[in-house]
Write an enzyme that holds these catalytic residues in place. Structure first.
Site, short mmCIF file in Angstrom:
data_model
loop_
_atom_site.label_atom_id
_atom_site.label_comp_id
_atom_site.label_asym_id
_atom_site.label_seq_id
_atom_site.Cartn_x
_atom_site.Cartn_y
_atom_site.Cartn_z
N ARG A 9 28.45 -6.22 25.05
CA ARG A 9 27.54 -6.31 23.91
C ARG A 9 27.05 -7.75 23.68
O ARG A 9 27.86 -8.66 23.53
CB ARG A 9 28.23 -5.80 22.65
N HIS B 251 21.89 -0.20 17.14
CA HIS B 251 22.75 -0.56 16.02
C HIS B 251 21.92 -1.19 14.91
O HIS B 251 21.18 -2.15 15.15
CB HIS B 251 23.84 -1.55 16.46
N LYS C 78 23.11 7.02 21.37
CA LYS C 78 24.04 6.46 20.37
C LYS C 78 23.24 5.74 19.29
O LYS C 78 22.45 4.84 19.58
CB LYS C 78 25.03 5.47 20.99
N THR D 132 38.55 10.78 -9.79
CA THR D 132 39.39 9.71 -10.32
C THR D 132 38.49 8.64 -10.93
O THR D 132 37.27 8.78 -11.00
CB THR D 132 40.34 9.16 -9.22
N LYS E 287 35.23 10.60 -13.85
CA LYS E 287 35.63 11.87 -14.44
C LYS E 287 34.61 12.41 -15.44
O LYS E 287 34.39 13.62 -15.53
CB LYS E 287 37.00 11.73 -15.12
N ASP F 31 44.44 16.85 -15.45
CA ASP F 31 45.17 15.58 -15.64
C ASP F 31 46.28 15.73 -16.67
O ASP F 31 47.41 15.31 -16.46
CB ASP F 31 44.22 14.49 -16.14
N GLN G 272 49.60 17.62 -10.42
CA GLN G 272 48.18 17.93 -10.22
C GLN G 272 47.94 18.52 -8.84
O GLN G 272 47.16 19.45 -8.68
CB GLN G 272 47.35 16.65 -10.33
#
Length: 532
Positions: A85, A144, A171, A311, A315, A353, A506
């Site tokens: 590369r 890329h 790719k 989380t 929420k 919860d 949970q």
């Protein structure tokens, strides 16, 4: 753009245990400064379960093409992909371009299975190949983009341009600025008529590296060890195989995950993926670093994106994205779990919860007092101080209120504390008042904020001096298991309850909601113990 998956032309192979495996290969990038080091790493790649190795010759010091490639290709224990590369495409080589391409032609002659050439110079490279070039070597033409992920139309045009060079394998690697960027590459990958590697770099692109197996990717990259990467966001081989069960992911695999920000601390993928595997459920559970919940839900609208845990800090935003909400979650004003109904795709929100946290706190109180469940909740009549008025704070304050506790909400913003306290018949104070708040001894303290969570493990929401007024302290933070708050509470004589206990309770409920199967409780406890 909403992403809808479709049926994929994926070939299945048998693996050792008799189960089906997908055809997506795990390629291990080999980066070292010497040939000897590379050979050691290649053997390690085979031991770990890699399918082929990418020999990054641009990392070699004093690279002597004929000598070094002959050893590396002929002594490799796995099929080889040779990549040289250049710096202008994110690599390390900054020398003469004709010598670089000469080394890649030499790799073909010496028996490499694959070589990688960049789109920018692909036309020149193919023009330089002899007519009798080795037939067994496959040429990957790569592009890329280290800045962004283009539109589906632009990606489609890019695929066509790469195909037109004569590439055996296409790719495309782009960069995720938002988790929804993955969907654009999935859209192109799933409809590609030629073998294609389609990956999105960066932390928000992790799902592309794992779900390559669902959407028909030719290969994905897995590193030998964490942090030693050839492109941003690469997982390890061990994570792909052991954590994400990548061999078993297929076109029908249901996608689940935990939606949060930050999310790298989450232990949920360890629990659910192990539980899915042990029960034979065809599902995958991913950490989902989401910036905007609404955009995420709108983008991944396929029935295959089947359920999520929520989380911090999403929420409340999750609740707004639901078609229907459980009455308890509605009254709390936040969800912790979302399920997509398979019959019509509608999203249902729940809050579990408070179930997990309250059960863990009651268990801790009973263990201290010797009371039995039959004698009612040990929370009844107790002063129950909840730090935080976000989604988790609302849920646990509601749970304490339901059990007859006298709820006090402490928050950095008084108005938010007052709003929550009014809903649970409680009292509101600011976080700055907490250290001086002790109307009586033997109170219960619950931290629902992220204060003290890794990496900021030296932080605590309340002084050690104030902790002597509490009989029990619970911290919803799971990483680390023993937070500074819990350590200082323990030193002050209080009973402590780990956030992991809420998490486990949970997990039992949520697993059954995701799968319709009984939760493997012992396995879930064992997995969490190993990962905390």
């Amino acid at each position: 753009m909403a992403f809808e998956s479709s049926t994929l032309p994926i070939t299945d192979f048998q693996i050792g245990d008799g189960a089906q495996r997908n055809s997506t290969l795990i390629c291990v990038p080999i980066m070292a400064e010497s040939v000897e080091e590379m050979l050691v790493k290649m053997r390690k790649a085979k031991e770990l379960g890699g399918d082929l190795v990418e020999i990054r010759v641009d990392f070699l010091k004093n690279f002597i093409p004929k000598q070094d490639l002959d050893i590396l290709i002929k002594q490799a224990p796995l099929p080889t992909l040779v990549t040289f590369r250049p710096r202008w495409e994110g690599g390390r080589y900054d020398g003469d371009e004709s010598k670089r391409q000469e080394a890649l032609r030499l790799a073909m002659e010496l028996g490499a299975d694959y070589i990688d050439i960049e789109l920018k110079v692909a036309h020149d490279f193919f023009s330089s190949l002899p007519r009798d070039r080795p037939e067994n070597v496959k040429i990957i033409v790569s592009s890329h983009n280290y800045e962004s992920t283009p539109s589906v139309e632009e990606l489609g045009d890019l695929v066509a341009r790469i195909q037109a060079t004569g590439a055996d394998i296409v790719k495309i690697a782009t960069t995720a600025l938002d988790i929804i960027d993955n969907a654009r590459l999935f859209q192109v990958l799933v409809h590609s008529q030629v073998p294609m590697i389609g990956l999105v770099m960066g932390e928000r692109g992790l799902m592309s590296r794992i779900l390559a197996a669902k959407f028909g990717g030719f290969l994905t990259f897995g590193t030998l060890e964490e942090g030693v990467i050839s492109a941003p966001g690469q997982p390890t081989v061990k994570e792909l195989l052991d954590l994400y069960n990548m061999r078993h992911i297929g076109p029908d695999t249901k996608v689940h995950g935990v939606i949060g920000n930050p999310i790298d601390h989450s232990k949920s993928p360890h629990l659910y993926n192990a539980a899915f595997k042990s029960t034979g459920f065809n599902g995958i559970y991913l950490p989902l670093l989401v910036d905007n919940v609404s955009n995420f839900i709108t983008t991944y609208s396929s029935p295959d994106f089947a359920g999520y845990s929520y989380t911090i800090p999403h929420k409340e935003a999750g609740l707004k994205c639901c078609d229907e909400v459980d009455p308890i979650a509605e009254s709390i004003g936040a969800i912790s779990c979302m399920i997509r109904r398979p019959t019509d795709g509608k999203l249902f929100g729940y809050n579990i919860d408070y179930l997990g946290a309250i059960a863990a706190i009651e268990e801790g109180l009973r263990a201290t007092s010797g009371a039995t469940p039959a004698s009612g909740s040990p929370l009844a009549g107790q002063i129950f101080v909840v730090i935080g008025a976000g989604g988790a704070g609302k849920a646990i304050a509601y749970g304490g209120y339901e059990k007859g506790a006298r709820v006090v909400v402490a928050n950095c913003t008084y108005d938010k504390a007052k709003e929550l306290a009014s809903k649970v018949g409680g009292q509101a104070i600011t976080l700055s008042e907490l250290n001086e708040f002790h109307p009586e001894e033997g109170m219960i303290l619950v931290n629902t904020t992220s204060v003290g969570m890794k990496p900021k493990i030296d932080e605590t929401p309340v002084s050690k001096e104030a902790l002597k007024h509490y009989s029990l302290v619970f911290d919803a933070v799971c990483t680390p298991k023993l937070t500074r708050l819990l350590r200082e509470a323990q030193e002050s004589g209080a009973t402590i309850v780990y956030g992991a206990e809420m998490f486990i309770n949970q997990a039992f409920v949520q697993f059954e909601m995701f799968t319709g199967l009984p939760a493997p409780k012992r396995l879930i406890r064992d997995v969490l113990a190993r990962n905390t």
